[in-house]
Design an enzyme around this catalytic site. Sequence first.
Site, PDB file in Angstrom:
ATOM      1  N   TYR A 111       0.793  -1.231   0.000  1.00 13.78           N
ATOM      2  CA  TYR A 111       0.000   0.000   0.000  1.00 13.78           C
ATOM      3  C   TYR A 111       0.826   1.283   0.000  1.00 13.78           C
ATOM      4  O   TYR A 111       0.272   2.371   0.006  1.00 13.78           O
ATOM      5  CB  TYR A 111      -0.930   0.010   1.223  1.00 13.78           C
ATOM      6  CG  TYR A 111      -2.234  -0.721   0.990  1.00 13.78           C
ATOM      7  CD1 TYR A 111      -2.252  -2.095   0.806  1.00 13.78           C
ATOM      8  CD2 TYR A 111      -3.435  -0.036   0.950  1.00 13.78           C
ATOM      9  CE1 TYR A 111      -3.442  -2.765   0.590  1.00 13.78           C
ATOM     10  CE2 TYR A 111      -4.632  -0.699   0.731  1.00 13.78           C
ATOM     11  CZ  TYR A 111      -4.627  -2.063   0.557  1.00 13.78           C
ATOM     12  OH  TYR A 111      -5.811  -2.711   0.338  1.00 13.78           O
ATOM     13  N   LYS A 159       2.303 -15.541   3.032  1.00 10.48           N
ATOM     14  CA  LYS A 159       2.535 -16.333   1.814  1.00 10.48           C
ATOM     15  C   LYS A 159       4.036 -16.578   1.717  1.00 10.48           C
ATOM     16  O   LYS A 159       4.684 -16.299   0.709  1.00 10.48           O
ATOM     17  CB  LYS A 159       1.986 -15.552   0.601  1.00 10.48           C
ATOM     18  CG  LYS A 159       1.934 -16.332  -0.686  1.00 10.48           C
ATOM     19  CD  LYS A 159       0.869 -17.408  -0.741  1.00 10.48           C
ATOM     20  CE  LYS A 159       0.982 -18.201  -2.024  1.00 10.48           C
ATOM     21  NZ  LYS A 159       0.123 -19.410  -2.037  1.00 10.48           N
ATOM     22  N   ASP A 214      -3.891 -18.435   1.252  1.00 15.56           N
ATOM     23  CA  ASP A 214      -4.907 -19.139   0.444  1.00 15.56           C
ATOM     24  C   ASP A 214      -5.667 -20.141   1.313  1.00 15.56           C
ATOM     25  O   ASP A 214      -6.891 -20.272   1.217  1.00 15.56           O
ATOM     26  CB  ASP A 214      -4.295 -19.788  -0.809  1.00 15.56           C
ATOM     27  CG  ASP A 214      -2.974 -20.507  -0.550  1.00 15.56           C
ATOM     28  OD1 ASP A 214      -2.432 -20.408   0.565  1.00 15.56           O
ATOM     29  OD2 ASP A 214      -2.478 -21.172  -1.483  1.00 15.56           O
ATOM     30  N   ASP A 247      -6.953  -6.641   3.898  1.00 14.58           N
ATOM     31  CA  ASP A 247      -8.043  -5.941   3.201  1.00 14.58           C
ATOM     32  C   ASP A 247      -9.014  -6.966   2.609  1.00 14.58           C
ATOM     33  O   ASP A 247     -10.226  -6.891   2.819  1.00 14.58           O
ATOM     34  CB  ASP A 247      -7.459  -5.061   2.088  1.00 14.58           C
ATOM     35  CG  ASP A 247      -8.551  -4.463   1.224  1.00 14.58           C
ATOM     36  OD1 ASP A 247      -9.518  -3.929   1.796  1.00 14.58           O
ATOM     37  OD2 ASP A 247      -8.455  -4.550  -0.019  1.00 14.58           O
ATOM     38  N   ASP A 262     -13.275  -8.408   4.108  1.00 19.75           N
ATOM     39  CA  ASP A 262     -14.580  -8.373   3.423  1.00 19.75           C
ATOM     40  C   ASP A 262     -15.210  -9.760   3.514  1.00 19.75           C
ATOM     41  O   ASP A 262     -16.424  -9.906   3.702  1.00 19.75           O
ATOM     42  CB  ASP A 262     -14.424  -7.994   1.944  1.00 19.75           C
ATOM     43  CG  ASP A 262     -14.608  -6.493   1.688  1.00 19.75           C
ATOM     44  OD1 ASP A 262     -14.188  -5.698   2.537  1.00 19.75           O
ATOM     45  OD2 ASP A 262     -15.171  -6.125   0.631  1.00 19.75           O
TER      46      ASP A 262
END
Length: 354
Positions: A134, A185, A218, A242, A246
Amino acid sequence: MTTVKKVAVIPGDGIGREIIPVALGVLESLQLPIEFQVFPYGGEYYLKTGITLDEDALDTLSDFDAIFLGAVGDPRVKPGILERGILLRLRFHFDMYVNLRPAKLIDERFTPLKNRETGDINLVFIRENAEGLYCGSGGFLYKNTPREVAVQEMINTYRGVERIIRYAFEYARGHGRKSVTLCDKSNVLTYAHDLWQRVFKKMGERYPEIKKKHEYVDAVAMKLVRSPEKFDVIVTPNLFGDILTDLTAELVGGLGLAASGNINPDGLSMFEPVHGSAPDIAGKGIANPLATILAGSMLLDFLGFKKEAKEIEVAVESAVRGGHVTPDMGGRLSTQQVGQWLINFLGGDDVVWF
Ligand code: NAD
Ligand code: IPM
Ligand code: MN
């Protein structure tokens, strides 16, 4: 003498302009020593002036005790201008390095999951909020030619990784949480997330009572759907946090219910819903104000009004259980009617909304 707290309010765009007045109505009904000052930043202001934040805005805002934000994002403005120019600018400038995003299932009716294992869904994402992908570092080479190269750099500093992992463990300890899961990851990002792995391992040694877990991002996405009740505190880099928040919002009632805090433990913090400006439903009076109201509860807690913060949480839980909600949660109330219901529940009078 009671000191009056100063809160800067940025309603922003789209449904932000509908839910913030309602959330303010709820907060103001508690008659606390808080002074709210509204700032006009957002799409409309940008289209009129060409400015995202006034030159002195950061200086002015630094005098406040907290910021309360609706949402930014306007279909008339190129994506990124308002998001980077307002929201990310505030998060980065004030070094709000923690993005705290709880997800708690209030009532079984509101999860879309079928045949769920028993156990509460009650987890907290601690999203790194000041670096990662970001930062806005990168650029183009040979733009608009077939040789174009677009680079977006991911920044992971020892300081940044250390402080967010420490915060996650401290949060777990302070809130009686049992485990912290590192979600990364590191099987592919063998430099960036190797740093996260090493810091997590070392930091974890200082918290013997807390279970340390690790999952690749994942697999976390899969397991959040299969068995969300197994998660407790999850610490993760900016972009993963982020995306996954959701998803977790949807597991417990939807984006209309998901609150978040952008926290600088030693400075200025900002509270906002997880969702955006929802242009598809803006202006219809049906936006769910509960995420913003819960963000308001987090704000009160942060300012030290713990009892009132809890009262709002209890009121929201009652509204949800009783079905006093907007259409996104299967209810029939408007944005303002939900606010009014909560104000009455909290002992306040009827409000004349503008
Ligand atoms: P969004 O979160 O605005 O909306 C996603 C979907 O969820 C939409 O269908 C919307 O109607 C629904 N929704 C969201 N909040 C709701 C609520 N309170 N009540 C009922 N339904 C709700 O995401 P998007 O559509 O991808 O983005 C729209 C704009 O918002 C974009 O400009 C984006 O950049 C911006 N955005 C801003 C923030 C922020 O300010 N924190 C966060 C996310 C997106
Ligand atoms: C959020 C939003 C922001 C983010 C965008 C609008 C910059 O999606 O707060 O979740 O990606 O952090
Ligand atoms: Mn988001």
